[in-house]
Design a protein around this motif. Structure first.
Motif, PDB file in Angstrom:
ATOM      1  N   UNK A  72       0.905  -1.134   0.113  1.00  0.00           N
ATOM      2  CA  UNK A  72       0.110  -0.037   0.068  1.00  0.00           C
ATOM      3  C   UNK A  72       0.728   1.337   0.114  1.00  0.00           C
ATOM      4  N   UNK A  73       0.291   2.219  -0.810  1.00  0.00           N
ATOM      5  CA  UNK A  73       1.162   3.360  -1.015  1.00  0.00           C
ATOM      6  C   UNK A  73       2.145   3.323  -2.077  1.00  0.00           C
ATOM      7  N   UNK A  74       2.375   2.209  -2.443  1.00  0.00           N
ATOM      8  CA  UNK A  74       3.491   1.990  -3.670  1.00  0.00           C
ATOM      9  C   UNK A  74       2.944   2.377  -5.017  1.00  0.00           C
ATOM     10  N   UNK A  75       3.614   1.999  -6.056  1.00  0.00           N
ATOM     11  CA  UNK A  75       3.491   2.410  -7.397  1.00  0.00           C
ATOM     12  C   UNK A  75       3.601   1.335  -8.142  1.00  0.00           C
ATOM     13  N   UNK A  76       3.114   1.193  -9.303  1.00  0.00           N
ATOM     14  CA  UNK A  76       3.318   0.266 -10.594  1.00  0.00           C
ATOM     15  C   UNK A  76       2.822   0.745 -11.790  1.00  0.00           C
ATOM     16  N   UNK A  77       3.689   0.506 -12.700  1.00  0.00           N
ATOM     17  CA  UNK A  77       3.192   0.888 -14.050  1.00  0.00           C
ATOM     18  C   UNK A  77       2.735  -0.153 -14.914  1.00  0.00           C
ATOM     19  N   UNK A  78       1.382   0.112 -15.499  1.00  0.00           N
ATOM     20  CA  UNK A  78       0.949  -1.170 -16.293  1.00  0.00           C
ATOM     21  C   UNK A  78       1.068  -0.543 -17.961  1.00  0.00           C
ATOM     22  N   UNK A  79       1.657  -1.678 -19.075  1.00  0.00           N
ATOM     23  CA  UNK A  79       1.660  -1.375 -20.176  1.00  0.00           C
ATOM     24  C   UNK A  79       0.870  -2.173 -21.085  1.00  0.00           C
ATOM     25  N   UNK A  80       0.356  -1.744 -22.196  1.00  0.00           N
ATOM     26  CA  UNK A  80      -0.516  -2.361 -23.104  1.00  0.00           C
ATOM     27  C   UNK A  80      -0.021  -1.894 -24.401  1.00  0.00           C
ATOM     28  N   UNK A  81       0.373  -3.203 -25.175  1.00  0.00           N
ATOM     29  CA  UNK A  81       0.830  -3.022 -26.639  1.00  0.00           C
ATOM     30  C   UNK A  81      -0.220  -3.663 -27.707  1.00  0.00           C
ATOM     31  N   UNK A  82      -0.639  -2.773 -28.733  1.00  0.00           N
ATOM     32  CA  UNK A  82      -1.594  -3.415 -29.476  1.00  0.00           C
ATOM     33  C   UNK A  82      -0.672  -3.667 -30.727  1.00  0.00           C
ATOM     34  N   UNK A  83      -1.010  -4.982 -31.410  1.00  0.00           N
ATOM     35  CA  UNK A  83      -0.132  -5.464 -32.694  1.00  0.00           C
ATOM     36  C   UNK A  83      -0.896  -5.960 -33.407  1.00  0.00           C
ATOM     37  N   UNK A  84      -0.543  -6.236 -34.458  1.00  0.00           N
ATOM     38  CA  UNK A  84      -1.303  -7.015 -35.623  1.00  0.00           C
ATOM     39  C   UNK A  84      -2.077  -6.234 -36.795  1.00  0.00           C
ATOM     40  N   UNK A  85      -1.971  -4.978 -36.415  1.00  0.00           N
ATOM     41  CA  UNK A  85      -2.607  -3.741 -37.189  1.00  0.00           C
ATOM     42  C   UNK A  85      -1.722  -2.609 -37.557  1.00  0.00           C
ATOM     43  N   UNK A  86      -2.212  -1.946 -38.186  1.00  0.00           N
ATOM     44  CA  UNK A  86      -1.743  -0.751 -38.506  1.00  0.00           C
ATOM     45  C   UNK A  86      -2.684   0.703 -38.395  1.00  0.00           C
ATOM     46  N   UNK A  87      -3.712   0.172 -38.246  1.00  0.00           N
ATOM     47  CA  UNK A  87      -4.904   1.030 -38.258  1.00  0.00           C
ATOM     48  C   UNK A  87      -4.768   1.636 -36.677  1.00  0.00           C
ATOM     49  N   UNK A  88      -5.339   2.978 -36.520  1.00  0.00           N
ATOM     50  CA  UNK A  88      -5.606   3.711 -35.702  1.00  0.00           C
ATOM     51  C   UNK A  88      -6.473   3.146 -34.538  1.00  0.00           C
ATOM     52  N   UNK A  89      -6.430   3.105 -33.358  1.00  0.00           N
ATOM     53  CA  UNK A  89      -7.472   2.891 -32.285  1.00  0.00           C
ATOM     54  C   UNK A  89      -7.894   3.908 -31.628  1.00  0.00           C
ATOM     55  N   UNK A  90      -9.091   4.312 -31.879  1.00  0.00           N
ATOM     56  CA  UNK A  90      -9.610   5.524 -31.392  1.00  0.00           C
ATOM     57  C   UNK A  90      -9.545   5.924 -29.606  1.00  0.00           C
ATOM     58  N   UNK A  91      -9.944   4.734 -29.180  1.00  0.00           N
ATOM     59  CA  UNK A  91     -10.018   4.654 -27.758  1.00  0.00           C
ATOM     60  C   UNK A  91      -9.358   3.558 -27.140  1.00  0.00           C
ATOM     61  N   UNK A  92      -8.274   3.811 -26.201  1.00  0.00           N
ATOM     62  CA  UNK A  92      -7.651   2.669 -25.237  1.00  0.00           C
ATOM     63  C   UNK A  92      -8.022   2.895 -23.982  1.00  0.00           C
ATOM     64  N   UNK A  93      -7.929   2.153 -23.263  1.00  0.00           N
ATOM     65  CA  UNK A  93      -8.332   2.071 -21.999  1.00  0.00           C
ATOM     66  C   UNK A  93      -7.973   0.927 -20.858  1.00  0.00           C
ATOM     67  N   UNK A  94      -8.318   1.191 -19.800  1.00  0.00           N
ATOM     68  CA  UNK A  94      -8.154   0.051 -18.735  1.00  0.00           C
ATOM     69  C   UNK A  94      -9.205  -0.261 -17.913  1.00  0.00           C
ATOM     70  N   UNK A  95      -9.518  -1.243 -17.793  1.00  0.00           N
ATOM     71  CA  UNK A  95     -10.538  -1.903 -16.787  1.00  0.00           C
ATOM     72  C   UNK A  95     -10.084  -2.915 -15.801  1.00  0.00           C
ATOM     73  N   UNK A  96     -10.913  -3.036 -14.819  1.00  0.00           N
ATOM     74  CA  UNK A  96     -10.407  -4.001 -13.691  1.00  0.00           C
ATOM     75  C   UNK A  96     -11.559  -4.667 -13.195  1.00  0.00           C
ATOM     76  N   UNK A  97     -11.448  -5.795 -12.729  1.00  0.00           N
ATOM     77  CA  UNK A  97     -12.205  -6.828 -12.159  1.00  0.00           C
ATOM     78  C   UNK A  97     -11.711  -7.378 -10.959  1.00  0.00           C
ATOM     79  N   UNK A  98     -12.258  -7.234  -9.840  1.00  0.00           N
ATOM     80  CA  UNK A  98     -11.820  -7.752  -8.455  1.00  0.00           C
ATOM     81  C   UNK A  98     -12.941  -9.076  -8.307  1.00  0.00           C
TER      82      UNK A  98
END
Length: 123
Positions: free
Chosen positions: A14-40
């Protein structure tokens, strides 16, 4: 086709930090929206943050001021910087992307999901 791969999850105090990364591949098309969701465990998947191709962001109130979403210059990557983590942030975090297209006057929308990365906040 678009494939999303998350990385950066792990165990943090608790109180610490973390950095998540997401990489898209398999396309040269633009992505209109990117986001993060979570599920507990036992809970519905919920929005954490989203960012459009123009840089407009949206955050859930529970992470406002603590988390920051960003996109790379190529617009095929997204990161989530998580600061001041709390035990309530413990969940599987999923990367999401939306691609909207118009081909021959026909609109379409594609929704992509990563496999998820576990974030555990515990002392």
């Amino acid at each position: 086709q678009v494939q999303l791969v998350e990385s950066g999850g792990g165990l943090v105090q608790p109180g610490g930090s973390l950095r998540l990364s997401c990489a898209a591949s398999g396309t040269i098309f633009s992505l209109d929206v990117m986001g993060w969701y979570r599920q507990a465990p036992g809970k519905q998947r919920e929005l954490v943050a989203t960012i459009t191709s123009s840089g407009v962001t949206d955050y859930d109130t529970s992470v406002q001021g603590r988390f920051t979403i960003s996109r790379g210059n190529a617009k095929n990557t997204a990161a989530l910087q998580m600061n001041n983590l709390k035990p309530e942030d413990t969940a599987v975090y999923y990367c999401n992307a939306i691609r909207r297209t118009i081909n021959g006057g026909v609109p379409n929308e594609y929704n992509y999901w990563g496999q998820g990365t576990q974030v555990t906040v515990s002392s």
